[in-house]
Design a protein around this motif. Sequence first.
Motif, mmCIF file in Angstrom:
data_model
loop_
_atom_site.group_PDB
_atom_site.id
_atom_site.type_symbol
_atom_site.label_atom_id
_atom_site.label_comp_id
_atom_site.label_asym_id
_atom_site.label_seq_id
_atom_site.Cartn_x
_atom_site.Cartn_y
_atom_site.Cartn_z
ATOM 1 N N GLY A 63 0.476 -1.108 0.156
ATOM 2 C CA GLY A 63 -0.081 0.416 -0.082
ATOM 3 C C GLY A 63 0.440 1.176 -0.134
ATOM 4 N N SER A 64 0.245 2.607 0.304
ATOM 5 C CA SER A 64 0.719 3.712 0.010
ATOM 6 C C SER A 64 1.404 3.598 1.970
ATOM 7 N N LEU A 65 2.596 4.433 1.242
ATOM 8 C CA LEU A 65 3.232 5.249 2.476
ATOM 9 C C LEU A 65 3.701 7.008 2.353
ATOM 10 N N VAL A 66 3.643 7.234 3.948
ATOM 11 C CA VAL A 66 3.619 8.535 3.906
ATOM 12 C C VAL A 66 4.854 8.519 5.246
ATOM 13 N N ASP A 67 5.957 9.594 4.436
ATOM 14 C CA ASP A 67 7.134 9.818 6.162
ATOM 15 C C ASP A 67 6.593 11.638 6.902
ATOM 16 N N ILE A 68 6.278 11.562 7.762
ATOM 17 C CA ILE A 68 6.278 12.448 8.244
ATOM 18 C C ILE A 68 6.431 13.385 8.584
ATOM 19 N N GLY A 69 7.563 14.745 8.235
ATOM 20 C CA GLY A 69 8.806 15.673 8.740
ATOM 21 C C GLY A 69 10.357 14.972 7.602
ATOM 22 N N SER A 70 9.677 14.359 6.437
ATOM 23 C CA SER A 70 10.638 13.669 5.609
ATOM 24 C C SER A 70 11.472 14.059 5.361
ATOM 25 N N GLY A 71 12.060 15.426 6.204
ATOM 26 C CA GLY A 71 13.783 15.682 5.528
ATOM 27 C C GLY A 71 14.958 15.659 4.788
ATOM 28 N N ASP A 72 15.759 14.841 4.459
ATOM 29 C CA ASP A 72 16.150 14.710 3.084
ATOM 30 C C ASP A 72 15.661 13.734 2.122
ATOM 31 N N GLY A 73 14.986 12.659 2.783
ATOM 32 C CA GLY A 73 14.460 11.904 2.031
ATOM 33 C C GLY A 73 15.049 10.923 2.643
ATOM 34 N N ARG A 74 15.744 10.343 3.161
ATOM 35 C CA ARG A 74 16.632 9.226 2.626
ATOM 36 C C ARG A 74 14.914 7.982 3.137
ATOM 37 N N VAL A 75 14.142 8.033 4.020
ATOM 38 C CA VAL A 75 13.442 6.661 4.375
ATOM 39 C C VAL A 75 12.424 6.686 3.482
ATOM 40 N N VAL A 76 12.096 7.864 2.830
ATOM 41 C CA VAL A 76 10.908 7.955 1.863
ATOM 42 C C VAL A 76 11.323 7.179 0.293
ATOM 43 N N ILE A 77 12.934 7.661 -0.101
ATOM 44 C CA ILE A 77 13.876 6.629 -0.488
ATOM 45 C C ILE A 77 14.057 5.245 -1.084
ATOM 46 N N ALA A 78 14.119 5.171 0.736
ATOM 47 C CA ALA A 78 14.481 3.215 0.652
ATOM 48 C C ALA A 78 13.804 2.376 0.751
ATOM 49 N N ALA A 79 12.259 3.471 1.220
ATOM 50 C CA ALA A 79 10.449 2.237 1.177
ATOM 51 C C ALA A 79 10.765 2.260 -0.714
#
Length: 203
Positions: A63-79
């Motif tokens: 499903g979809s994923l959201v990072d709240i306060g994503s900073g430099d994006g590393r969690v979003v990119i890893a996901a």
Amino acid sequence: EGGPGRRSWGLWVAAGLGGALVALYAVVTPFVAPALRKVCLPFVPATSAQIQNVLKMLESRSGSLVDIGSGDGRVVIAAAKRGFKAVGYELNPWLVWYSRYRAWRDGVHQNTKFYISDLWKVSFSHYTNVVVFGVPQMMPQLEKKLQEELECNARIIACRFPFPCWIPDHTTGEGIDTVWAYDLKHSRGCKTKSLEITPETES
């Protein structure tokens, strides 16, 4: 002698200094401004261990994923590299632009989106996986917001600090790398609908 030249040189120095201060203000303000807010969410980069722990909590999830306060994006990119359609919300425009660049550089820009937005003005109702690197002051309010907005099949992953009332379903890591996962169907007491068979009555 040299008077006009000195004046011209002085004007150039003043202009250069003024320009440098304006540029410095433009760069620094997005980082300093959150500290002036009632609930501060400062930028602290996620460690490699924290990211691996987040990914561990996402195993068997979809499903979809959201990072709240994503900073430099590393969690979003890893996901995104794990196949998620991942979105990040971040108030600092410099970090959002840098995140977009990193996603493009890593070849996952088609599976990622980054928005410049205040997390309190966004609805997370259409996400099934939520990641947050919060601070203690914001967790009670965010807990209430997510409980009101998310569906029962959502999983919330908290990093660095747990939520105050929810009991985590899964925990991994140690110290600052600790990650807590909450399945909302348990935290909110949601019940899955089951088919009820009503016995026939004789007329």
